[in-house]
Write an enzyme that holds these catalytic residues in place. Sequence first.
Site, PDB file in Angstrom:
ATOM      1  N   PRO A 187      50.296  54.339 -47.423  1.00  0.00           N
ATOM      2  CA  PRO A 187      51.057  54.163 -46.197  1.00  0.00           C
ATOM      3  C   PRO A 187      51.097  52.736 -45.677  1.00  0.00           C
ATOM      4  CG  PRO A 187      49.004  55.332 -45.784  1.00  0.00           C
ATOM      5  CD  PRO A 187      49.175  55.279 -47.267  1.00  0.00           C
ATOM      6  N   ASN A 188      52.248  52.391 -45.178  1.00  0.00           N
ATOM      7  CA  ASN A 188      52.529  51.094 -44.528  1.00  0.00           C
ATOM      8  C   ASN A 188      52.619  49.923 -45.495  1.00  0.00           C
ATOM      9  OD1 ASN A 188      52.550  52.193 -41.810  1.00  0.00           O
ATOM     10  ND2 ASN A 188      50.349  52.477 -42.091  1.00  0.00           N
ATOM     11  N   ARG A 238      54.214  42.870 -42.346  1.00  0.00           N
ATOM     12  CA  ARG A 238      53.080  43.535 -41.710  1.00  0.00           C
ATOM     13  C   ARG A 238      51.871  42.594 -41.729  1.00  0.00           C
ATOM     14  NH1 ARG A 238      49.348  48.140 -44.530  1.00  0.00           N
ATOM     15  NH2 ARG A 238      48.155  48.607 -42.679  1.00  0.00           N
ATOM     16  N   TYR A 281      47.536  40.444 -44.813  1.00  0.00           N
ATOM     17  CA  TYR A 281      47.988  41.037 -46.085  1.00  0.00           C
ATOM     18  C   TYR A 281      48.844  40.111 -46.949  1.00  0.00           C
ATOM     19  CZ  TYR A 281      46.327  45.291 -43.809  1.00  0.00           C
ATOM     20  OH  TYR A 281      45.546  46.229 -43.193  1.00  0.00           O
ATOM     21  N   ASN A 309      46.235  51.347 -54.257  1.00  0.00           N
ATOM     22  CA  ASN A 309      45.855  50.857 -52.935  1.00  0.00           C
ATOM     23  C   ASN A 309      46.214  51.987 -51.979  1.00  0.00           C
ATOM     24  OD1 ASN A 309      45.569  49.767 -50.431  1.00  0.00           O
ATOM     25  ND2 ASN A 309      46.611  47.841 -50.901  1.00  0.00           N
ATOM     26  N   ALA A 330      45.381  53.166 -45.467  1.00  0.00           N
ATOM     27  CA  ALA A 330      44.387  53.775 -44.563  1.00  0.00           C
ATOM     28  C   ALA A 330      43.841  55.100 -45.100  1.00  0.00           C
ATOM     29  CB  ALA A 330      44.994  53.958 -43.177  1.00  0.00           C
ATOM     30  N   GLU A 344      40.578  50.817 -57.607  1.00  0.00           N
ATOM     31  CA  GLU A 344      40.989  50.774 -56.194  1.00  0.00           C
ATOM     32  C   GLU A 344      41.220  49.320 -55.795  1.00  0.00           C
ATOM     33  OE1 GLU A 344      37.926  52.538 -53.750  1.00  0.00           O
ATOM     34  OE2 GLU A 344      38.791  51.709 -51.907  1.00  0.00           O
ATOM     35  N   HIS A 388      42.505  46.572 -52.696  1.00  0.00           N
ATOM     36  CA  HIS A 388      42.872  46.265 -51.310  1.00  0.00           C
ATOM     37  C   HIS A 388      43.236  44.802 -51.222  1.00  0.00           C
ATOM     38  CE1 HIS A 388      41.504  50.144 -50.013  1.00  0.00           C
ATOM     39  NE2 HIS A 388      40.439  49.966 -50.783  1.00  0.00           N
ATOM     40  N   ARG A 445      36.103  43.433 -42.122  1.00  0.00           N
ATOM     41  CA  ARG A 445      36.997  43.754 -41.000  1.00  0.00           C
ATOM     42  C   ARG A 445      36.308  44.769 -40.082  1.00  0.00           C
ATOM     43  NH1 ARG A 445      42.725  45.239 -43.246  1.00  0.00           N
ATOM     44  NH2 ARG A 445      43.252  44.897 -41.042  1.00  0.00           N
TER      45      ARG A 445
HETATM   46  C1  DQA Z   1      44.438  47.977 -47.113  1.00  0.00           C
HETATM   47  C2  DQA Z   1      43.247  48.062 -46.146  1.00  0.00           C
HETATM   48  C3  DQA Z   1      43.306  49.323 -45.315  1.00  0.00           C
HETATM   49  O1  DQA Z   1      42.205  49.369 -44.410  1.00  0.00           O
HETATM   50  C4  DQA Z   1      44.594  49.363 -44.512  1.00  0.00           C
HETATM   51  O2  DQA Z   1      44.668  50.566 -43.770  1.00  0.00           O
HETATM   52  C5  DQA Z   1      45.793  49.153 -45.346  1.00  0.00           C
HETATM   53  C6  DQA Z   1      45.763  48.137 -46.390  1.00  0.00           C
HETATM   54  C7  DQA Z   1      44.483  46.629 -47.868  1.00  0.00           C
HETATM   55  O3  DQA Z   1      45.248  46.531 -48.822  1.00  0.00           O
HETATM   56  O4  DQA Z   1      43.796  45.672 -47.488  1.00  0.00           O
HETATM   57  O5  DQA Z   1      46.835  49.773 -45.133  1.00  0.00           O
HETATM   58  O6  DQA Z   1      44.305  49.008 -48.086  1.00  0.00           O
END
Ligand code: DQA
Length: 150
Positions: free
Chosen positions: A10-11, A18, A23, A74, A77, A98, A100, A107
Site C-alpha cells: 500500500p501507498n 510521497r 522514500y 516491500n 505498512a 523483504e 524497505h 523511525r
Molecule cells: C516502507 C516502510 C513502512 O513502514 C511504510 O509503511 C511504507 C514503506 C519502506 O519502504 O520504507 O509504506 O515499507
Amino acid sequence: MTRFLVINGPNLNFLGRRSPGVYGTMTLQEIEAQISRKASEMAVAVAYFQSNSEGAIIDYIQEKSAEAQGIIINPGAFTHYSYALRDALADSRLPVVEVHLSNIHAREEWRSHSVIADVARGQIAGLGWRGYIAALEILAALVQEEEKGK
Ligand code: DQA
C-alpha cells in the site's frame, strides 16, 4: 528462466510524491525500470505487482507462486501487522526477500517490528531503490546455489 515476483504494498504507488525525503524521488515505475534493467543483464524474468489491498496481494501470491522461484516484497505498512500476508508468503514456500526503502529501524518504534521478517530469508532496509537491486542479485544467487545443491 528463473522468474521472480516483485510485489509492492500500500501507498507505494505514490512513490515520487510521497514523503520524498524518506522514500526518495523515484516513482515506482522508475524503480521497476531499474529492476528490469538489472534483471535482463542477469537473464532473470521479473513480474511486478502493486496493490493497496491486502487481499489482492494475497490472491496474487497464491496465483503466481507456482510459476516463480522467489519473491521480493516491500509490504509497506502491512509489514507491521499483516499476519495474513505473512502466512501467504510462508505458504508459497518460496524464498522471500523483504525490502524497505527507508530504514524502518531508525523511525517510529512501531515500524521497527516486521511480522514478515521471520518468513523471509532476509531484510534490506534503508538503502532506497537500490535495495530492490540488491535483493534481486542476492535472491538469484541463493536460488542458483540451492538448485546446484539439489
Ligand atoms: C516502507 C516502510 C513502512 O513502514 C511504510 O509503511 C511504507 C514503506 C519502506 O519502504 O520504507 O509504506 O515499507
